[in-house]
Write a protein that holds these residues in place. Structure first.
Motif, PDB file in Angstrom:
ATOM      1  N   ALA A   1       0.822  -1.218  -0.075  1.00 36.65           N
ATOM      2  CA  ALA A   1      -0.080  -0.144  -0.077  1.00 36.65           C
ATOM      3  C   ALA A   1       0.848   1.226   0.028  1.00 36.65           C
ATOM      4  N   VAL A   2       0.614   2.094  -0.654  1.00 36.84           N
ATOM      5  CA  VAL A   2       1.502   3.205  -0.826  1.00 36.84           C
ATOM      6  C   VAL A   2       0.259   4.388  -1.091  1.00 36.84           C
ATOM      7  N   GLY A   3       0.770   5.602  -0.322  1.00 31.43           N
ATOM      8  CA  GLY A   3      -0.131   6.810  -0.661  1.00 31.43           C
ATOM      9  C   GLY A   3       0.203   8.167   0.031  1.00 31.43           C
ATOM     10  N   GLY A   4      -0.597   8.997   0.073  1.00 29.83           N
ATOM     11  CA  GLY A   4      -0.402  10.279   0.751  1.00 29.83           C
ATOM     12  C   GLY A   4      -1.716  10.782   1.487  1.00 29.83           C
ATOM     13  N   GLU A   5      -1.472  11.745   2.068  1.00 29.74           N
ATOM     14  CA  GLU A   5      -2.573  12.194   3.284  1.00 29.74           C
ATOM     15  C   GLU A   5      -2.269  13.749   3.638  1.00 29.74           C
ATOM     16  N   TYR A   6      -3.384  14.481   3.452  1.00 29.97           N
ATOM     17  CA  TYR A   6      -3.305  15.724   3.980  1.00 29.97           C
ATOM     18  C   TYR A   6      -4.391  15.957   5.250  1.00 29.97           C
ATOM     19  N   ARG A   7      -3.871  16.912   6.297  1.00 29.48           N
ATOM     20  CA  ARG A   7      -4.948  17.218   7.188  1.00 29.48           C
ATOM     21  C   ARG A   7      -4.537  18.677   7.594  1.00 29.48           C
ATOM     22  N   HIS A   8      -5.823  19.337   7.867  1.00 31.16           N
ATOM     23  CA  HIS A   8      -5.580  20.473   8.460  1.00 31.16           C
ATOM     24  C   HIS A   8      -6.549  20.823   9.671  1.00 31.16           C
ATOM     25  N   TYR A   9      -6.134  21.009  10.723  1.00 29.51           N
ATOM     26  CA  TYR A   9      -6.751  21.144  11.673  1.00 29.51           C
ATOM     27  C   TYR A   9      -7.108  22.584  12.327  1.00 29.51           C
ATOM     28  N   THR A  10      -8.186  23.116  12.692  1.00 29.96           N
ATOM     29  CA  THR A  10      -8.378  24.364  13.589  1.00 29.96           C
ATOM     30  C   THR A  10      -9.042  24.114  14.872  1.00 29.96           C
ATOM     31  N   ALA A  11      -8.758  25.095  15.772  1.00 32.24           N
ATOM     32  CA  ALA A  11      -9.502  25.085  17.027  1.00 32.24           C
ATOM     33  C   ALA A  11      -9.596  26.531  17.622  1.00 32.24           C
ATOM     34  N   SER A  12     -10.386  26.731  18.172  1.00 33.61           N
ATOM     35  CA  SER A  12     -10.588  28.295  18.812  1.00 33.61           C
ATOM     36  C   SER A  12     -11.465  27.994  19.873  1.00 33.61           C
ATOM     37  N   GLN A  13     -11.185  28.889  20.857  1.00 32.91           N
ATOM     38  CA  GLN A  13     -12.025  29.152  22.264  1.00 32.91           C
ATOM     39  C   GLN A  13     -12.319  30.627  22.389  1.00 32.91           C
ATOM     40  N   ARG A  14     -13.576  30.743  22.511  1.00 31.39           N
ATOM     41  CA  ARG A  14     -14.053  32.323  22.589  1.00 31.39           C
ATOM     42  C   ARG A  14     -14.747  32.221  23.917  1.00 31.39           C
ATOM     43  N   SER A  15     -14.546  33.205  24.744  1.00 29.86           N
ATOM     44  CA  SER A  15     -15.235  33.627  26.268  1.00 29.86           C
ATOM     45  C   SER A  15     -15.531  34.829  26.171  1.00 29.86           C
ATOM     46  N   ASP A  16     -16.868  35.066  26.968  1.00 30.53           N
ATOM     47  CA  ASP A  16     -17.522  36.344  27.264  1.00 30.53           C
ATOM     48  C   ASP A  16     -16.431  36.893  28.303  1.00 30.53           C
ATOM     49  N   ILE A  17     -16.592  38.243  28.457  1.00 30.64           N
ATOM     50  CA  ILE A  17     -15.833  38.835  29.595  1.00 30.64           C
ATOM     51  C   ILE A  17     -15.674  38.463  31.028  1.00 30.64           C
TER      52      ILE A  17
END
Length: 1023
Positions: free
Chosen positions: A546-562
């Motif tokens: 088996a041969v191949g390639g892979e791409y992944r893009h992660y994002t994450a955010s935290q938003r809070s009130d005051i």
């Protein structure tokens, strides 16, 4: 009430109505190897190569859908936590520390060091740490669950350091299936209702298949106050009643103690500053007798949970050799955690001496308080004449007006409990095309995108700034007026007993706060797999690849009130929730090969070698775009000597890249657990347990350098409820951690015992450069040494001065805005190592009158070591529990654990008994370090007597679950299950032996059954 009634009527309608239809039951049990989801070519967990003739070179624990049905498990975390070798992680039994999700922890190496897959593919994670929320797994459509031990980064990419959990769905499902279940404890609480409907069909002469499943689940809370062993908070070290120092009536710092001979503030130099004292509402004085707050009755053993989930998948052969396939998942979950009421948790407040609610006796104590001494001469803050005049001031502009600053600890039961409402919504969609290049080579190109949103709403929390505003009051008790009338200020009375805070005062001092965490995962993968069409000279089967390639893009955010972003604003919320944004990309190339070496020769029935390599390139979404590369590889093999005996083994290099939380989280002060502060000489009840640090000693100098003062050092208390502040944060300089793991084992299928099979495997996993934080004891010992009175360091060392104390009390707890507590940064200096043996056995036989199926899955963990830094203790935690052993896995890892199921099938009835075993464990500091003896005490007039217990030792535990599955007619199966058949009570260890999340209700409810005997009934209707 009406909603609950309608829900139970619905459950009754489904269960009773379906019982009038019918089907035949048949028994299956847990197996050591997975059965194919389809006839023909399959992909086994741990490999990208498809071949029906391949057998695993690595041990995989398999749990089938039949086992799920017999246990009547409602969420995946409950199923996985009972697999030997799996350490309970965050789940339904975790209340204080549950972020609205559930996770799995393989081998006790941390829930963030494994990968959870759905049909061999990643799905969107649920938070900043990058873990998959098991609440989102559609159990109704799961055919089997495979758990692979050891590093699997070569096959699946980073994070698979401790292993992989792969949920495999039912393929080519056709028909209609409805499932409903209800459970309730013997004590009439803990109800869980679940219903699922799945419909599928093959179409166009079998060229396509589509399946759709929808489900609903709801679980009720079980309060710790409803069980005698957990109704009262018990100190693990004394065996007596314990609780929180944030209590009612209020506690204050900066009050002179009362001289019992005169009834006036004492001038005795031995009672410097008076420490922390509680108000006696009868006398109006602050006294040294403390009444701790029992928070147990408010906490829960089973978190309320509601879930709606939808899952669909389809495939269609568009032309000969080319198939399009897709899969979609949607889930909306609500988890509520309920903990004791909020309040003001030892935060600094200012009180005016003409406050109409302030008792005269307490005013005199505040006035007599001093902050400095000269040659033993104590100077009061205000002389008596000034104090008396200040009491008559008309307002801030009056020259007689005076204020004092004190730390206030006041629980607010009048407000009600603190509720964290976590609402998580996730969708994940995959689309792919696969086909044949030749008769033996296939290609597969697919992509997916998923998002998760977790909205945390905090309710019932007291706002510290509003309390500060409402404590500056003028006027009379009958007609009080805030100095600052903005925001609709309502004067607050904290100087009396429970009930002094009136209903009209509550709205002003409370607020609702929201924090939102969003994550996303976009990925694409292309694989070509098959065989070369050629074999080695002594083999029959071709070499596969088996041969191949892979791409992944992660994002994450935290938003809070005051409110959430302001440290110390939400009373009892721990640290602030700062805004966080981060992400990273990874590009990968990989290859695997499986080569049969020798086949069909004497003593060499089949010898196969496997190898694989993966190269990964990471780019961090940060200034200067930091980059790093990793290479992982594996070598595995199996030797089938004869049909009855196969040897197998493998070695792999795995990595775990730092997650978004570890990279991007700013420094922040939160909570940890600490049993002993070397500078503290008083317990939470204000009783002196050892001499206070004396001037001129090394210990005294260190405590002063950390922020204690000469005035408060003699009255420092242990962290309230065993919780100290800790400051930690992410680090963009972190690099991937590395793991070397190997397994070696054997599979037995002796012909002289028909129906019997067994496998035994040794595993060894070592992680270096581990991303870790020091344990609380590591931080303390690096400064003070193992013996606090003879510390190896001096006051100027960094290890000591990075610990920051409460400037008012000298303790390590209090307002996070002013008290940094312990300092535990993330580094790549950690080392983790574990090894042990897994054993599985299965036996099936026909008894003539029926069939008997026996299965066994057991684990012996020989060692589990954790070292946060080169100067930290190399801590062994197998069979031990403590705050420090909680730092990685949180819960208990026994030396031995096993499950054994016996199922007897007679015609259309299965009778099955499951035996779950957990070996004995001891306290890390020694059995005698914790309390042993009668557990008795009195809390607010209530007396408890729980008998004799040895908190430092938990004996071996055995649980038995009985299930009966009955086929009714042709389409219906009824399942009746009783878990914890003998109603075995959990062990008592007190409430301060381990981490707050897992040592709760005086026991470990994620490891041991705190609910007691539970009855479950389920029905499955299939057409």
């Amino acid at each position: 009430m009406q909603l609950a009634l309608r829900r139970h009527l619905l459950a009754s309608t489904v269960l009773i109505g379906t019982s009038m239809l019918g089907t035949a039951a048949y028994a299956q049990t847990q197996t050591a190897e997975a059965a194919p989801a389809d006839e023909g070519t399959i992909v086994v967990t741990g490999s990208l190569i498809t071949n029906p003739n391949l057998e695993r070179s690595t041990p995989v624990n398999v749990t089938t859908s039949e086992e799920v049905e017999l246990r009547q498990t409602n969420v995946a975390e409950q199923l996985l936590r009972e697999i030997p070798g799996v350490v309970p992680s965050v789940g339904s039994a975790v209340n204080n520390g549950n972020g609205g999700a559930s996770y799995v922890d393989l081998r006790g190496l941390g829930s963030f060091r494994n990968i959870v897959l759905l049909d061999g593919n990643r799905i969107a994670p649920s938070g900043l740490v990058g873990r998959v929320d098991l609440n989102n797994i559609p159990l109704a459509l799961i055919e089997r669950t495979e758990v692979l031990t050891g590093g699997a980064s070569t096959t699946y990419g980073a994070d698979a350091v401790s292993g992989v959990v792969n949920f495999i769905t039912k393929q080519n499902f056709s028909g209609l299936e409805m499932q409903a279940s209800e459970q309730i404890t013997q004590r009439g609480d803990g109800n869980v209702f679940r219903v699922d409907t799945t419909i599928g069909a093959n179409f166009d002469d079998g060229r396509g298949n589509a399946v759709f499943s929808i489900g609903y689940q709801e679980a009720d809370p079980v309060y710790q106050g409803s069980r005698p062993f957990s109704r009262f908070n018990i100190d693990s070290f004394t065996g007596g009643a314990s609780g929180s120092g944030t209590t009612v009536p209020s506690r204050f710092t900066g009050t002179r103690p009362i001289d019992p001979a005169t009834g006036l503030p004492s001038v005795n130099p031995a009672t410097a500053n008076g420490g922390v004292r509680q108000l006696d509402p009868t006398t109006g004085r602050a006294v040294p007798t403390f009444q701790l707050f029992n928070f147990n009755p408010y906490n829960i053993f089973q978190t309320p949970f509601q879930r709606y989930n939808i899952f669909g998948q389809a495939k269609y052969e568009v032309t000969d050799g080319v198939e399009v396939y897709t899969r979609g998942l949607f889930s909306k979950n609500t988890v509520k955690t309920i903990i004791a009421p909020s309040g003001v948790f030892n935060s600094s407040v200012t009180i005016n001496l003409n406050n109409p609610f302030l008792p005269a006796a307490l005013r005199n104590q505040f006035c007599a308080f001093n902050t400095s001494t000269t040659a033993g001469v104590y100077t009061p803050r205000f002389d008596q004449a000034t104090c008396n005049a200040a009491a008559l001031a008309t307002g801030p502009t009056d020259p007689r007006y005076r204020t004092v600053t004190t730390n206030l600890g006041r629980r607010t039961p009048e407000v009600g409990p603190r509720i964290s409402d976590f609402r998580t919504t996730i969708f994940d969609y995959r689309l792919g095309v696969r086909g044949d290049i030749t008769d033996s080579i296939r290609w597969d190109v697919n992509g997916s995108y998923g998002e998760s949103e977790n909205i945390q709403t905090l309710q019932g929390y007291v706002l510290t700034s509003r309390v500060r505003q409402a404590l500056l009051v003028n006027g009379t008790a009958a007609n009080p007026v805030c100095n600052d009338t903005s925001n609709g200020c309502v004067p607050l009375n904290v100087f009396g007993p429970l009930g002094t805070i009136l209903p009209n005062q509550v709205p002003f001092i409370t607020g609702e706060s929201t924090t939102t965490i969003r994550t996303s995962l976009a990925q694409a993968r292309a694989v070509v797999s098959g065989d070369f069409g050629a074999s080695l000279p002594w083999a029959n089967d071709a070499i596969n690849f088996a041969v191949g390639g892979e791409y992944r893009h992660y994002t994450a955010s935290q938003r809070s009130d005051i409110l959430a972003k302001t440290a110390g604003e939400l009373g009892g919320a721990g640290g602030a929730a700062p805004d966080i944004t981060g992400g990273f990309d990874v590009y990968e190339a990989f290859g695997e090969v499986v080569a049969p070496i020798v086949q069909d020769k004497p003593f060499f029935q089949n010898v196969t070698l496997e190898g694989g390599v993966r190269y990964s390139h990471y780019t961090i979404d940060a200034p200067n775009r930091p980059k790093f590369n990793t290479t992982t590889w594996k070598v595995q093999g199996n030797w089938e000597i004869v049909d009855a005996l196969k040897l197998r083994g493998g070695y792999s290099r795995a990595v775990r890249a730092p997650n978004i939380s570890e990279l991007f989280s700013p420094l922040n002060t939160g909570l940890t657990n600490l049993a002993d502060d070397p500078c503290a000489s008083l317990n939470n009840a204000g009783t002196r347990t050892r001499p206070a640090p004396t001037p001129g000693t090394n210990l005294y100098n260190i405590c002063i350098a950390q922020g204690a003062t000469a005035g408060n050092i003699a009255s420092i208390q242990q962290p309230t409820a065993g919780q100290a502040n800790v400051t930690t944060g992410g680090n963009l300089a972190l690099k991937p951690e590395k793991s070397n793991s190997y397994t070696i084992g054997a599979v037995l299928q002796p012909s002289f015992i028909p129906g019997f099979s067994a496998s035994v495997d040794y595993y060894h996993i070592k992680i270096t450069g581990a991303i870790t934080t020091p344990t609380p004891d590591d931080v303390i010992n690096n400064c003070f040494g193992a013996t606090p009175l003879t510390p190896p360091a001096n006051a100027a060392t960094t290890a000591c001065t990075l610990i920051r104390r409460n400037p008012t009390t000298g303790g390590l707890d209090g307002d996070p805005a002013t008290t940094g507590g312990l300092f535990a940064p993330l580094t790549n200096q950690g080392t983790l190592k574990t090894d042990g043996i897994d054993l599985t056995m299965n036996y099936n036989t026909d008894l003539g009158f029926g069939k008997l199926a026996l299965s066994f899955a057991g684990n012996w963990t020989r060692s589990s070591q954790f070292r946060a830094t080169p100067t930290s203790d190399n801590r062994e935690c197998v069979g031990l529990f403590s705050v420090n052993c909680s730092s990685q896995s949180g819960s208990i890892q026994p030396e031995f654990s096993w499950t054994q199921r016996s199922t007897l099938t007679i015609e259309n009835v299965d009778l099955s008994l499951l035996w779950r075993h957990i070996s004995a464990v001891n306290y890390e500091g020694g059995v005698n370090a914790l309390y042993s003896g009668p557990v008795t005490g009195t809390v607010v007039g209530e007396t408890f007597n729980l008998g004799n217990h040895t908190f430092g030792h938990i004996p071996a535990f055995d649980y038995f679950d009985l299930a009966s599955r009955i086929g009714v007619g042709d389409n219906l199966t009824l399942t009746l299950t009783v878990t914890n058949l003998f109603d075995k009570k959990p062990p008592l260890v007190g409430a301060t032996a381990g981490s707050t999340s897992f040592n709760s209700g005086n026991t470990y409810p994620s490891t041991y059954d705190a609910l007691g005997r539970t009855f479950k009934v389920g029905a499955r209707l299939r057409f």
